[in-house]
Design a protein around this motif. Structure first.
Motif, PDB file in Angstrom:
ATOM      1  N   LEU A  74      36.630  46.391  46.927  1.00 60.02           N
ATOM      2  CA  LEU A  74      37.388  45.465  47.751  1.00 60.02           C
ATOM      3  C   LEU A  74      36.597  44.165  47.854  1.00 60.02           C
ATOM      4  CD1 LEU A  74      40.060  45.531  49.374  1.00 60.02           C
ATOM      5  CD2 LEU A  74      38.711  46.090  51.394  1.00 60.02           C
ATOM      6  N   SER A  75      37.258  43.030  47.657  1.00 55.63           N
ATOM      7  CA  SER A  75      36.582  41.745  47.731  1.00 55.63           C
ATOM      8  C   SER A  75      36.059  41.506  49.142  1.00 55.63           C
ATOM      9  CB  SER A  75      37.524  40.609  47.319  1.00 55.63           C
ATOM     10  OG  SER A  75      38.627  40.519  48.212  1.00 55.63           O
ATOM     11  N   PRO A  76      35.017  40.682  49.297  1.00 54.15           N
ATOM     12  CA  PRO A  76      34.436  40.460  50.634  1.00 54.15           C
ATOM     13  C   PRO A  76      35.428  39.964  51.675  1.00 54.15           C
ATOM     14  CG  PRO A  76      32.956  39.642  48.939  1.00 54.15           C
ATOM     15  CD  PRO A  76      34.226  40.029  48.246  1.00 54.15           C
ATOM     16  N   ASP A  77      36.440  39.194  51.266  1.00 54.65           N
ATOM     17  CA  ASP A  77      37.447  38.720  52.228  1.00 54.65           C
ATOM     18  C   ASP A  77      38.578  39.724  52.424  1.00 54.65           C
ATOM     19  OD1 ASP A  77      38.829  38.528  49.850  1.00 54.65           O
ATOM     20  OD2 ASP A  77      39.069  36.348  49.910  1.00 54.65           O
ATOM     21  N   GLN A  78      38.497  40.881  51.746  1.00 52.86           N
ATOM     22  CA  GLN A  78      39.454  41.983  51.864  1.00 52.86           C
ATOM     23  C   GLN A  78      40.866  41.604  51.425  1.00 52.86           C
ATOM     24  OE1 GLN A  78      37.132  44.297  55.539  1.00 52.86           O
ATOM     25  NE2 GLN A  78      39.304  43.879  55.690  1.00 52.86           N
ATOM     26  N   ARG A  79      40.957  40.618  50.541  1.00 54.91           N
ATOM     27  CA  ARG A  79      42.262  40.217  50.002  1.00 54.91           C
ATOM     28  C   ARG A  79      42.593  40.946  48.703  1.00 54.91           C
ATOM     29  NH1 ARG A  79      42.841  34.216  48.867  1.00 54.91           N
ATOM     30  NH2 ARG A  79      44.948  34.938  48.334  1.00 54.91           N
ATOM     31  N   PHE A  80      41.593  41.169  47.878  1.00 57.47           N
ATOM     32  CA  PHE A  80      41.850  41.695  46.534  1.00 57.47           C
ATOM     33  C   PHE A  80      41.130  43.027  46.310  1.00 57.47           C
ATOM     34  CE2 PHE A  80      42.251  37.076  46.234  1.00 57.47           C
ATOM     35  CZ  PHE A  80      43.537  36.970  45.723  1.00 57.47           C
ATOM     36  N   LEU A  81      41.827  43.897  45.597  1.00 58.01           N
ATOM     37  CA  LEU A  81      41.281  45.199  45.241  1.00 58.01           C
ATOM     38  C   LEU A  81      41.141  45.267  43.723  1.00 58.01           C
ATOM     39  CD1 LEU A  81      40.598  48.183  46.120  1.00 58.01           C
ATOM     40  CD2 LEU A  81      42.982  48.702  45.555  1.00 58.01           C
ATOM     41  N   ALA A  82      39.940  45.602  43.264  1.00 54.24           N
ATOM     42  CA  ALA A  82      39.710  45.824  41.836  1.00 54.24           C
ATOM     43  C   ALA A  82      39.638  47.319  41.585  1.00 54.24           C
ATOM     44  CB  ALA A  82      38.417  45.138  41.392  1.00 54.24           C
ATOM     45  N   TYR A  83      40.306  47.796  40.539  1.00 55.30           N
ATOM     46  CA  TYR A  83      40.229  49.218  40.199  1.00 55.30           C
ATOM     47  C   TYR A  83      39.955  49.379  38.706  1.00 55.30           C
ATOM     48  CZ  TYR A  83      45.209  48.743  38.819  1.00 55.30           C
ATOM     49  OH  TYR A  83      46.395  48.349  38.242  1.00 55.30           O
ATOM     50  N   SER A  84      39.196  50.430  38.396  1.00 55.63           N
ATOM     51  CA  SER A  84      38.812  50.703  37.017  1.00 55.63           C
ATOM     52  C   SER A  84      39.193  52.120  36.644  1.00 55.63           C
ATOM     53  CB  SER A  84      37.291  50.517  36.849  1.00 55.63           C
ATOM     54  OG  SER A  84      36.591  51.469  37.638  1.00 55.63           O
ATOM     55  N   SER A  85      39.182  52.378  35.344  1.00 51.55           N
ATOM     56  CA  SER A  85      39.390  53.738  34.837  1.00 51.55           C
ATOM     57  C   SER A  85      38.588  53.875  33.544  1.00 51.55           C
ATOM     58  CB  SER A  85      40.879  54.006  34.600  1.00 51.55           C
ATOM     59  OG  SER A  85      41.344  53.264  33.487  1.00 51.55           O
ATOM     60  N   LEU A  86      38.873  54.898  32.757  1.00 49.17           N
ATOM     61  CA  LEU A  86      38.111  55.128  31.533  1.00 49.17           C
ATOM     62  C   LEU A  86      38.639  54.243  30.408  1.00 49.17           C
ATOM     63  CD1 LEU A  86      37.696  58.970  31.766  1.00 49.17           C
ATOM     64  CD2 LEU A  86      36.308  57.152  32.730  1.00 49.17           C
ATOM     65  N   SER A  87      38.697  52.948  30.690  1.00 56.60           N
ATOM     66  CA  SER A  87      39.091  51.930  29.722  1.00 56.60           C
ATOM     67  C   SER A  87      38.246  50.696  29.986  1.00 56.60           C
ATOM     68  CB  SER A  87      40.582  51.598  29.887  1.00 56.60           C
ATOM     69  OG  SER A  87      40.790  50.759  31.011  1.00 56.60           O
ATOM     70  N   PRO A  88      38.184  49.732  29.056  1.00 60.41           N
ATOM     71  CA  PRO A  88      37.360  48.541  29.264  1.00 60.41           C
ATOM     72  C   PRO A  88      38.039  47.451  30.084  1.00 60.41           C
ATOM     73  CG  PRO A  88      38.267  48.525  27.050  1.00 60.41           C
ATOM     74  CD  PRO A  88      38.709  49.820  27.675  1.00 60.41           C
ATOM     75  N   THR A  89      39.108  47.783  30.788  1.00 58.38           N
ATOM     76  CA  THR A  89      39.849  46.794  31.568  1.00 58.38           C
ATOM     77  C   THR A  89      39.793  47.128  33.050  1.00 58.38           C
ATOM     78  OG1 THR A  89      41.385  46.483  29.716  1.00 58.38           O
ATOM     79  CG2 THR A  89      42.068  45.624  31.856  1.00 58.38           C
ATOM     80  N   VAL A  90      39.473  46.120  33.866  1.00 61.68           N
ATOM     81  CA  VAL A  90      39.544  46.234  35.319  1.00 61.68           C
ATOM     82  C   VAL A  90      40.741  45.424  35.789  1.00 61.68           C
ATOM     83  CG1 VAL A  90      38.429  45.617  37.503  1.00 61.68           C
ATOM     84  CG2 VAL A  90      37.076  46.607  35.650  1.00 61.68           C
ATOM     85  N   HIS A  91      41.550  46.005  36.670  1.00 64.96           N
ATOM     86  CA  HIS A  91      42.715  45.299  37.198  1.00 64.96           C
ATOM     87  C   HIS A  91      42.473  44.889  38.643  1.00 64.96           C
ATOM     88  CE1 HIS A  91      44.637  47.316  33.725  1.00 64.96           C
ATOM     89  NE2 HIS A  91      45.408  46.261  33.736  1.00 64.96           N
ATOM     90  N   ILE A  92      43.051  43.755  39.017  1.00 71.07           N
ATOM     91  CA  ILE A  92      42.939  43.227  40.380  1.00 71.07           C
ATOM     92  C   ILE A  92      44.325  43.040  40.962  1.00 71.07           C
ATOM     93  CG2 ILE A  92      42.217  41.260  41.776  1.00 71.07           C
ATOM     94  CD1 ILE A  92      39.836  40.883  40.079  1.00 71.07           C
ATOM     95  N   VAL A  93      44.489  43.497  42.220  1.00 69.12           N
ATOM     96  CA  VAL A  93      45.771  43.375  42.907  1.00 69.12           C
ATOM     97  C   VAL A  93      45.531  42.846  44.311  1.00 69.12           C
ATOM     98  CG1 VAL A  93      45.662  45.797  43.656  1.00 69.12           C
ATOM     99  CG2 VAL A  93      47.863  44.627  43.589  1.00 69.12           C
ATOM    100  N   ASN A  94      46.462  42.044  44.804  1.00 70.00           N
ATOM    101  CA  ASN A  94      46.398  41.505  46.163  1.00 70.00           C
ATOM    102  C   ASN A  94      46.862  42.566  47.151  1.00 70.00           C
ATOM    103  OD1 ASN A  94      46.730  40.069  48.589  1.00 70.00           O
ATOM    104  ND2 ASN A  94      47.298  38.193  47.538  1.00 70.00           N
TER     105      ASN A  94
END
Length: 473
Positions: A156-176
């Protein structure tokens, strides 16, 4: 898809280099960290002197409250040490109560920095964000994009606006997570921005095990099974640093303190390494900490730039001090046995082996680390003065260790399967555990026997419907 972990150990050595330790060996805590843990979780000297002048006696909560009314601390309120002393006697060991019950394994449970949100990650493509201040109602229901097997980590970003999630792939996704949309379906109701961490030199599509935001929220750092650490600049929208950090999977990477200059990493090569981004030779660690006998599953920093803990497949948690690290790796192969933690039990002959060059301050034993990357943490500063270490376990319990004594002070039993993650509220005596039985449950310091919502023994299950053994993370 079944992924095979690579295990590497550098240098040749003789098995007799590793000495056994006695099963009843006491946890020898370094005097400095023991002292710091005690003073941060004991009443202030001024309060103690005002209540029990010259006497080392336990102080009741009533006495503390009376002392606050008469301003014993001299500040018109409790000192931080007084707060820790009052609250550490009220550990979250009652319950549990159900936060959520899903039909897939719960891999992650994490509170936000202010404790207002709880994030749960589940096998498959599901993340839920709960509002802990509004009766644990679902704040955001996220259906993820392009996951391989499960959510491996969240940040979770320090301002708690964005969540980053990862899995067993080389891509991280970010959602508001703070907009008005409650049901977040990737690229249908909301855009889940994908950040690509691979490059043309990567020989295979690696998986990401660990992801963290920097303290200013401008960067993401990940550890992966490509044996590297990658740092992504969100403003520049690209990977700016790629460190060939270990000779095996990098299972965890985290920041040492608020500055985001120093990183800790842990790997299946059994080493913890320290990286200083201010150094010119960024490909070289500034320090190596040796002592574990198997792969590191998790690292948690005390946040003071000196101490951190690591969980390991050798069935121990170790406490480390950066001031005692080495500049090079010892030429020693600590592993004197063969096993696979994904499906085998830990060899009994290896349980009390000791690394000949162990640099750790203390070793905590009792919990079990099997089949998945189980996590451990320091308890919160506000409510406990970081007096405790807590961890999930493959024996279906949450363990609480006392940092100052090394002893197990509590075991929370209810779940019917492996507990991979758990999270202690930063300010309240509330702990949430997540298990492969599909439950997220909360533990509190008090209970009401008449509360019908409290989960009863015998209601748990071994695993949710659809459980599979094809891969474990």
């Amino acid at each position: 898809m079944r992924w095979k972990r690579k295990i590497h150990h550098g240098g040749s050595s003789q098995q007799q280099q590793i000495g056994p330790t006695l099963p009843d060996e006491l946890c020898a805590i370094d005097e400095d960290v023991s002292h710091l843990s005690r003073i941060k979780s004991e009443p202030s000297q001024r309060t103690r002197a005002s209540i029990y002048a010259g006497q080392k006696r336990p102080i009741s909560t009533f006495k503390l409250l009376s002392g606050r009314e008469s301003n014993c601390s001299g500040m018109g309120r409790f000192s931080s040490a007084d707060c820790s002393y009052a609250l550490r006697k009220h550990l979250p060991v009652k319950g549990p109560w159900c936060v959520d019950d899903m039909d897939s394994e719960a891999y992650i449970s994490q509170f936000s920095a202010d404790g207002s949100l709880l994030i749960g990650g589940f096998r498959g493509s599901h993340i839920r964000v709960y509002n802990s201040e509004k009766n644990w109602k679902v704040h955001k229901d996220i259906t993820c994009k392009r996951l391989r097997w499960t959510v491996s980590d969240i940040a979770l970003s320090p301002d708690q606006r964005f969540l980053a999630y990862s899995s067993l792939s080389p891509t991280v996704h970010i959602v508001n997570v703070q907009n008005a949309v409650r049901e977040s379906h990737a690229n249908i109701t909301e855009i889940h921005e994908g950040l690509e961490f691979s490059d043309d030199d990567d020989g295979f599509p690696f998986g990401i095990f660990s992801v963290k935001f920097s303290k200013d929220g401008r960067e993401l750092v990940v550890g992966n099974n490509n044996e590297s650490i990658c740092i992504y600049d969100l403003g520049a929208n690209k990977v700016t640093e790629r460190i060939n950090a270990h000779v095996a999977d990098v299972n965890v990477v985290t920041f040492a303190d608020e500055t985001s200059d120093v990183l800790y990493s842990g790997s299946d090569d059994s080493l913890c390494k320290v990286w200083d981004r201010r150094c010119h030779k960024k490909e070289k660690p500034v320090g190596v900490l040796t002592g574990h006998l198997d792969g590191i599953t998790f690292i948690d920093s005390r946040g003071d730039g000196h101490y951190f803990i690591s969980n390991c497949k050798d069935q121990t948690i170790k406490l480390w001090d950066l001031r005692k690290m080495s500049s090079t790796t010892k030429d020693c192969t600590p592993k004197a046995y063969e096993w696979d933690y994904r499906w085998m039990t830990y060899p009994s002959e290896a349980r009390y082996l000791k690394h000949p060059y162990d640099q750790s301050l203390a070793t905590f034993r009792g919990h079990s680390v099997l089949r998945t990357l189980i996590r451990c943490y320091f308890s919160p500063m506000h409510s406990t003065g970081q007096r405790y270490i807590y961890t999930g376990s493959s024996d279906q319990c949450v363990y609480l260790y006392d940092v100052a004594t090394g002893k197990v002070v509590e075991k929370l039993r209810w779940h019917g399967s492996i507990i991979r993650d758990c999270s202690w509220h930063p300010y309240l005596p509330t702990l949430v555990s997540s298990s492969w039985d599909g439950y997220l449950v909360r533990w509190e310091a008090t209970e009401d026997d008449r509360d019908p919502s409290m989960l009863k023994t015998g209601k748990q299950r071994m695993h949710p419907e659809g459980y599979t053994m094809s891969f474990v993370l």
